[in-house]
Scaffold this motif. Structure first.
Motif, mmCIF file in Angstrom:
data_model
loop_
_atom_site.group_PDB
_atom_site.id
_atom_site.type_symbol
_atom_site.label_atom_id
_atom_site.label_comp_id
_atom_site.label_asym_id
_atom_site.label_seq_id
_atom_site.Cartn_x
_atom_site.Cartn_y
_atom_site.Cartn_z
ATOM 1 N N ALA A 53 0.722 -1.101 -0.076
ATOM 2 C CA ALA A 53 0.022 0.135 -0.070
ATOM 3 C C ALA A 53 0.760 1.288 -0.074
ATOM 4 C CB ALA A 53 -1.086 0.066 1.287
ATOM 5 N N THR A 54 2.232 1.306 0.572
ATOM 6 C CA THR A 54 2.835 2.286 0.504
ATOM 7 C C THR A 54 3.311 2.841 -0.921
ATOM 8 O OG1 THR A 54 4.936 1.060 0.363
ATOM 9 C CG2 THR A 54 4.067 1.653 2.503
ATOM 10 N N TYR A 55 2.764 1.820 -1.957
ATOM 11 C CA TYR A 55 3.307 2.349 -3.411
ATOM 12 C C TYR A 55 2.469 3.676 -3.792
ATOM 13 C CZ TYR A 55 5.734 0.937 -7.712
ATOM 14 O OH TYR A 55 6.731 0.824 -8.483
ATOM 15 N N ALA A 56 1.163 3.850 -3.045
ATOM 16 C CA ALA A 56 0.534 4.920 -3.262
ATOM 17 C C ALA A 56 1.010 6.292 -3.174
ATOM 18 C CB ALA A 56 -0.790 5.025 -2.754
ATOM 19 N N LEU A 57 2.023 6.132 -2.015
ATOM 20 C CA LEU A 57 2.757 7.421 -1.573
ATOM 21 C C LEU A 57 3.670 8.058 -2.807
ATOM 22 C CD1 LEU A 57 3.440 9.276 0.804
ATOM 23 C CD2 LEU A 57 5.079 7.750 1.573
ATOM 24 N N PRO A 58 4.515 7.521 -3.484
ATOM 25 C CA PRO A 58 5.161 8.185 -4.446
ATOM 26 C C PRO A 58 4.326 8.596 -5.763
ATOM 27 C CG PRO A 58 5.726 5.837 -4.394
ATOM 28 C CD PRO A 58 4.968 6.141 -3.252
ATOM 29 N N LEU A 59 3.083 8.088 -5.824
ATOM 30 C CA LEU A 59 2.321 8.212 -6.759
ATOM 31 C C LEU A 59 1.812 9.823 -6.189
ATOM 32 C CD1 LEU A 59 0.698 5.110 -7.912
ATOM 33 C CD2 LEU A 59 2.241 6.375 -9.047
ATOM 34 N N VAL A 60 1.375 9.826 -5.063
ATOM 35 C CA VAL A 60 0.723 11.132 -4.637
ATOM 36 C C VAL A 60 1.836 12.297 -4.722
ATOM 37 C CG1 VAL A 60 -0.075 12.226 -2.564
ATOM 38 C CG2 VAL A 60 -0.940 10.122 -3.135
ATOM 39 N N LEU A 61 2.917 11.892 -4.418
ATOM 40 C CA LEU A 61 4.085 12.989 -4.292
ATOM 41 C C LEU A 61 4.339 13.384 -5.570
ATOM 42 C CD1 LEU A 61 6.379 11.348 -1.417
ATOM 43 C CD2 LEU A 61 4.824 13.309 -1.282
ATOM 44 N N LEU A 62 4.348 12.693 -6.778
ATOM 45 C CA LEU A 62 4.639 13.087 -7.841
ATOM 46 C C LEU A 62 3.501 13.782 -8.775
ATOM 47 C CD1 LEU A 62 5.778 9.461 -9.856
ATOM 48 C CD2 LEU A 62 7.083 11.746 -9.642
ATOM 49 N N ALA A 63 2.246 13.495 -8.325
ATOM 50 C CA ALA A 63 1.213 14.319 -8.378
ATOM 51 C C ALA A 63 1.162 15.900 -7.973
ATOM 52 C CB ALA A 63 -0.182 13.728 -8.105
ATOM 53 N N VAL A 64 1.759 15.776 -6.871
ATOM 54 C CA VAL A 64 1.667 17.169 -6.095
ATOM 55 C C VAL A 64 3.338 17.740 -6.351
ATOM 56 C CG1 VAL A 64 -0.019 16.557 -4.558
ATOM 57 C CG2 VAL A 64 2.483 16.243 -3.720
ATOM 58 N N ALA A 65 4.078 17.388 -6.953
ATOM 59 C CA ALA A 65 5.387 17.724 -7.376
ATOM 60 C C ALA A 65 6.117 17.984 -5.984
ATOM 61 C CB ALA A 65 5.339 19.046 -8.362
ATOM 62 N N ALA A 66 6.037 17.151 -5.325
ATOM 63 C CA ALA A 66 7.046 17.332 -3.795
ATOM 64 C C ALA A 66 8.398 17.423 -4.082
ATOM 65 C CB ALA A 66 6.350 16.049 -2.844
ATOM 66 N N PRO A 67 9.030 17.437 -3.241
ATOM 67 C CA PRO A 67 10.545 17.720 -3.415
ATOM 68 C C PRO A 67 11.244 16.501 -3.996
ATOM 69 C CG PRO A 67 9.804 18.929 -1.368
ATOM 70 C CD PRO A 67 8.675 18.224 -1.698
#
Length: 161
Positions: A53-67
């Motif tokens: 389920a942690t795979y959702a985290l980088p997808l969200v971070l890519l979507a919001v252009a996190a650092p």
């Protein structure tokens, strides 16, 4: 994998960022697989699905252009979850499925695991051009997180030891 390179180039500092992200993922996957060899969770399928389920985290971070460093670390963590899931799942299947049905069960497992990938590869660029990369990335995060957490809610998954 379809939208990530473009997001990395446009919003996270360039192609080098994408390469570093992939390398962090490779290291994470290896560490997750090594961890799976060292631990024996009491509920292996539940633990592995929650890790995935942690795979959702980088997808969200890519979507919001996190650092970039945060996104890279999240991808390494997500790949560690996948690296942990793979051997734990394969071991659970081989222990729980009778030998006469193992090939059929494994075939269906791979079919269901990989069937949506070509559709995602085809639709993600179309969705990104229509709504921006944020929408398909957030949708993918919701699907991944929802499927993994939904699997965790199945009583048989929670009871499987």
């Amino acid at each position: 994998m379809t939208l990530g390179p473009a997001v990395a180039v446009q919003r996270l500092g360039g192609g080098t960022t994408w390469v570093v992200l992939l390398q962090a993922g490779a290291v994470g996957f290896l560490l997750g697989a090594l961890l799976a060899d060292r631990v024996s969770p009491r509920r292996p399928v539940l633990t592995a699905n929650l890790g995935l389920a942690t795979y959702a985290l980088p997808l969200v971070l890519l979507a919001v252009a996190a650092p970039a460093p945060v996104t890279i670390a999240a991808y390494g963590l997500a790949q560690a979850g996948l690296g942990f899931l793979s051997p734990v799942w394969q071991t659970a299947v081989q222990r729980a499925v009778p030998a006469h049905a193992l090939a059929r069960v494994t075939s269906y497992d791979w079919l269901l695991s990989l069937a949506a990938m070509p559709l995602g590869y085809a639709l993600a660029p179309l969705a990104a051009s229509a709504w921006g990369p944020e929408v398909p990335l957030l949708a993918a995060a919701a699907v991944v997180g929802g499927c993994c957490l939904g699997t965790a809610l199945v009583p048989g998954v929670r009871r499987f030891t």
